[in-house]
Design an enzyme around this catalytic site. Structure first.
Site, mmCIF file in Angstrom:
data_model
loop_
_atom_site.group_PDB
_atom_site.id
_atom_site.type_symbol
_atom_site.label_atom_id
_atom_site.label_comp_id
_atom_site.label_asym_id
_atom_site.label_seq_id
_atom_site.Cartn_x
_atom_site.Cartn_y
_atom_site.Cartn_z
ATOM 1 N N HIS A 115 19.036 74.903 4.893
ATOM 2 C CA HIS A 115 17.924 74.401 5.705
ATOM 3 C C HIS A 115 18.383 73.890 7.074
ATOM 4 C CE1 HIS A 115 19.000 70.140 5.236
ATOM 5 N NE2 HIS A 115 19.478 70.551 4.051
ATOM 6 N N HIS A 124 28.060 87.097 12.709
ATOM 7 C CA HIS A 124 28.244 87.773 11.424
ATOM 8 C C HIS A 124 28.670 86.723 10.411
ATOM 9 C CE1 HIS A 124 29.955 91.506 9.158
ATOM 10 N NE2 HIS A 124 29.354 90.662 8.342
#
Length: 192
Positions: A115, A124
Protein backbone atom coordinates in the site's frame (compact mmCIF):
# COMPACT_ATOMS: atom_id res chain seq x y z
CA UNK A 1 -6.03 -8.89 -22.09
CA UNK A 2 -9.68 -8.88 -23.08
CA UNK A 3 -10.15 -7.47 -26.56
CA UNK A 4 -6.47 -6.83 -27.32
CA UNK A 5 -5.09 -8.71 -30.31
CA UNK A 6 -1.34 -9.39 -30.53
CA UNK A 7 -0.06 -8.69 -34.05
CA UNK A 8 3.65 -9.23 -33.51
CA UNK A 9 6.63 -9.30 -31.20
CA UNK A 10 9.39 -6.74 -31.72
CA UNK A 11 12.58 -8.74 -31.46
CA UNK A 12 16.03 -8.32 -32.94
CA UNK A 13 17.35 -11.89 -32.87
CA UNK A 14 14.32 -14.06 -32.22
CA UNK A 15 11.94 -15.59 -34.72
CA UNK A 16 8.77 -14.57 -32.94
CA UNK A 17 7.07 -16.40 -30.11
CA UNK A 18 7.21 -20.14 -30.88
CA UNK A 19 3.95 -21.98 -30.33
CA UNK A 20 1.91 -18.78 -30.18
CA UNK A 21 1.96 -17.99 -33.90
CA UNK A 22 3.08 -14.43 -33.25
CA UNK A 23 5.40 -13.07 -35.94
CA UNK A 24 8.64 -11.22 -35.24
CA UNK A 25 8.53 -7.54 -36.25
CA UNK A 26 11.82 -5.76 -36.90
CA UNK A 27 13.08 -3.16 -37.85
CA UNK A 28 11.16 0.13 -38.17
CA UNK A 29 9.88 -0.56 -41.69
CA UNK A 30 8.38 -3.88 -40.60
CA UNK A 31 6.84 -2.19 -37.57
CA UNK A 32 5.37 0.54 -39.76
CA UNK A 33 4.02 -2.05 -42.24
CA UNK A 34 2.54 -4.15 -39.44
CA UNK A 35 0.77 -1.18 -37.89
CA UNK A 36 -0.63 -0.10 -41.26
CA UNK A 37 -1.78 -3.57 -42.37
CA UNK A 38 -3.28 -4.64 -39.03
CA UNK A 39 -4.44 -1.34 -37.64
CA UNK A 40 -2.32 -1.83 -34.51
CA UNK A 41 -2.27 1.36 -32.49
CA UNK A 42 -1.01 0.36 -29.06
CA UNK A 43 2.11 -1.41 -27.89
CA UNK A 44 3.46 -2.97 -24.73
CA UNK A 45 7.25 -3.00 -24.64
CA UNK A 46 8.14 -6.20 -22.76
CA UNK A 47 11.92 -5.81 -22.55
CA UNK A 48 13.47 -6.41 -19.14
CA UNK A 49 16.29 -3.86 -19.47
CA UNK A 50 14.93 -0.52 -18.21
CA UNK A 51 16.93 1.68 -20.60
CA UNK A 52 16.02 -0.31 -23.70
CA UNK A 53 12.36 -0.50 -22.66
CA UNK A 54 12.33 3.28 -22.10
CA UNK A 55 13.95 3.95 -25.50
CA UNK A 56 11.43 1.79 -27.39
CA UNK A 57 8.49 3.18 -25.42
CA UNK A 58 9.51 6.76 -26.12
CA UNK A 59 10.16 6.05 -29.80
CA UNK A 60 6.71 4.52 -30.17
CA UNK A 61 4.90 7.34 -28.38
CA UNK A 62 6.87 10.00 -30.27
CA UNK A 63 5.77 8.36 -33.55
CA UNK A 64 2.12 8.70 -32.54
CA UNK A 65 1.49 5.25 -31.02
CA UNK A 66 0.30 4.61 -27.51
CA UNK A 67 1.50 2.23 -24.81
CA UNK A 68 -0.97 -0.28 -23.44
CA UNK A 69 -0.90 -2.23 -20.22
CA UNK A 70 -0.37 -5.99 -20.03
CA UNK A 71 -1.94 -7.38 -16.88
CA UNK A 72 -1.99 -11.11 -16.18
CA UNK A 73 -5.30 -12.62 -15.21
CA UNK A 74 -3.60 -13.89 -12.04
CA UNK A 75 -2.28 -10.46 -11.00
CA UNK A 76 -4.04 -8.85 -8.03
CA UNK A 77 -4.55 -5.09 -8.34
CA UNK A 78 -6.33 -2.84 -5.85
CA UNK A 79 -9.10 -0.74 -7.35
CA UNK A 80 -7.40 2.28 -5.75
CA UNK A 81 -4.06 1.67 -7.47
CA UNK A 82 -3.07 3.96 -10.34
CA UNK A 83 -1.22 2.30 -13.22
CA UNK A 84 0.67 4.20 -15.92
CA UNK A 85 0.79 3.50 -19.63
CA UNK A 86 2.73 0.40 -20.65
CA UNK A 87 2.69 -1.19 -17.19
CA UNK A 88 3.15 -4.96 -17.11
CA UNK A 89 1.88 -6.96 -14.18
CA UNK A 90 3.12 -10.51 -14.62
CA UNK A 91 1.52 -13.70 -13.22
CA UNK A 92 1.07 -13.65 -9.45
CA UNK A 93 2.08 -10.03 -9.00
CA UNK A 94 0.27 -7.90 -6.41
CA UNK A 95 -0.28 -4.13 -6.35
CA UNK A 96 -2.04 -2.95 -3.21
CA UNK A 97 -4.16 0.05 -2.22
CA UNK A 98 -3.24 3.67 -2.93
CA UNK A 99 -0.14 2.74 -4.90
CA UNK A 100 0.92 4.68 -8.00
CA UNK A 101 2.95 2.93 -10.67
CA UNK A 102 4.58 4.97 -13.43
CA UNK A 103 4.90 4.41 -17.17
CA UNK A 104 6.58 1.30 -18.57
CA UNK A 105 7.02 -0.46 -15.22
CA UNK A 106 7.35 -4.26 -14.93
CA UNK A 107 6.14 -5.90 -11.73
CA UNK A 108 7.39 -9.39 -12.43
CA UNK A 109 6.26 -12.89 -11.42
CA UNK A 110 5.04 -13.07 -7.80
CA UNK A 111 6.41 -9.62 -6.92
CA UNK A 112 4.44 -7.59 -4.40
CA UNK A 113 4.07 -3.82 -4.07
CA UNK A 114 2.26 -2.94 -0.86
CA UNK A 115 0.00 0.00 0.00
CA UNK A 116 0.86 3.68 -0.52
CA UNK A 117 3.94 3.06 -2.68
CA UNK A 118 5.08 5.40 -5.45
CA UNK A 119 6.95 3.71 -8.29
CA UNK A 120 8.62 5.89 -10.95
CA UNK A 121 8.81 5.31 -14.69
CA UNK A 122 10.58 2.35 -16.33
CA UNK A 123 11.25 0.47 -13.11
CA UNK A 124 11.68 -3.31 -13.06
CA UNK A 125 10.61 -5.07 -9.89
CA UNK A 126 12.07 -8.57 -10.24
CA UNK A 127 10.35 -11.89 -9.60
CA UNK A 128 9.53 -12.49 -5.95
CA UNK A 129 10.60 -9.01 -4.82
CA UNK A 130 8.56 -7.44 -2.01
CA UNK A 131 8.13 -3.71 -1.34
CA UNK A 132 6.62 -2.79 2.03
CA UNK A 133 4.08 -0.01 2.49
CA UNK A 134 5.01 3.58 1.68
CA UNK A 135 8.10 2.75 -0.39
CA UNK A 136 9.19 5.31 -2.99
CA UNK A 137 11.12 4.09 -6.03
CA UNK A 138 12.69 6.56 -8.49
CA UNK A 139 12.74 6.21 -12.27
CA UNK A 140 14.84 3.49 -13.95
CA UNK A 141 15.42 1.42 -10.79
CA UNK A 142 16.00 -2.34 -10.84
CA UNK A 143 14.85 -4.25 -7.77
CA UNK A 144 16.39 -7.73 -8.14
CA UNK A 145 14.95 -11.20 -7.65
CA UNK A 146 13.64 -11.83 -4.17
CA UNK A 147 14.78 -8.48 -2.77
CA UNK A 148 12.93 -7.01 0.20
CA UNK A 149 12.43 -3.29 0.77
CA UNK A 150 11.20 -2.26 4.21
CA UNK A 151 8.30 0.18 4.65
CA UNK A 152 8.98 3.86 4.08
CA UNK A 153 12.33 3.41 2.29
CA UNK A 154 13.22 5.58 -0.73
CA UNK A 155 15.25 4.14 -3.61
CA UNK A 156 16.83 6.86 -5.77
CA UNK A 157 16.66 7.11 -9.55
CA UNK A 158 18.76 4.59 -11.47
CA UNK A 159 19.69 2.53 -8.42
CA UNK A 160 20.07 -1.24 -8.45
CA UNK A 161 18.96 -3.43 -5.57
CA UNK A 162 20.71 -6.80 -5.85
CA UNK A 163 18.84 -10.08 -5.77
CA UNK A 164 17.99 -11.23 -2.26
CA UNK A 165 18.97 -7.90 -0.68
CA UNK A 166 17.07 -6.57 2.32
CA UNK A 167 16.88 -2.79 2.11
CA UNK A 168 16.41 -1.19 5.52
CA UNK A 169 17.41 2.41 4.71
CA UNK A 170 17.26 4.83 1.79
CA UNK A 171 19.32 4.05 -1.34
CA UNK A 172 21.19 6.89 -3.10
CA UNK A 173 20.43 7.57 -6.78
CA UNK A 174 22.61 5.56 -9.16
CA UNK A 175 24.04 3.30 -6.46
CA UNK A 176 24.01 -0.48 -6.23
CA UNK A 177 23.18 -2.16 -2.94
CA UNK A 178 23.51 -5.84 -2.05
CA UNK A 179 23.29 -8.10 0.98
CA UNK A 180 21.44 -8.40 4.26
CA UNK A 181 21.15 -5.69 5.31
CA UNK A 182 21.73 -4.05 1.92
CA UNK A 183 24.91 -1.96 1.65
CA UNK A 184 26.36 -0.02 -1.27
CA UNK A 185 29.08 -1.71 -3.28
CA UNK A 186 31.93 0.09 -5.02
CA UNK A 187 31.32 0.74 -8.68
CA UNK A 188 34.45 0.45 -10.87
CA UNK A 189 35.69 3.87 -11.97
CA UNK A 190 33.38 5.80 -9.65
CA UNK A 191 34.86 7.93 -6.89
CA UNK A 192 38.46 7.45 -7.92
Amino acid sequence: MGDAQIVGAISRGAVGLPGLDIPRIWPDDELRNATESTGANAFCVCIGDNGTRRRFGQELTESGHSLTQAISGSAVVSRTAILGAGVQLIAGSVVNAATTIGEGVIVNTNASVDHDCTIGDYVHIGPGAVLGGGVTVGDDVLVGLGARVLPGVTIGRGAIVGGGAVVISDVAPGSTVVGVPARPIATPGVGR
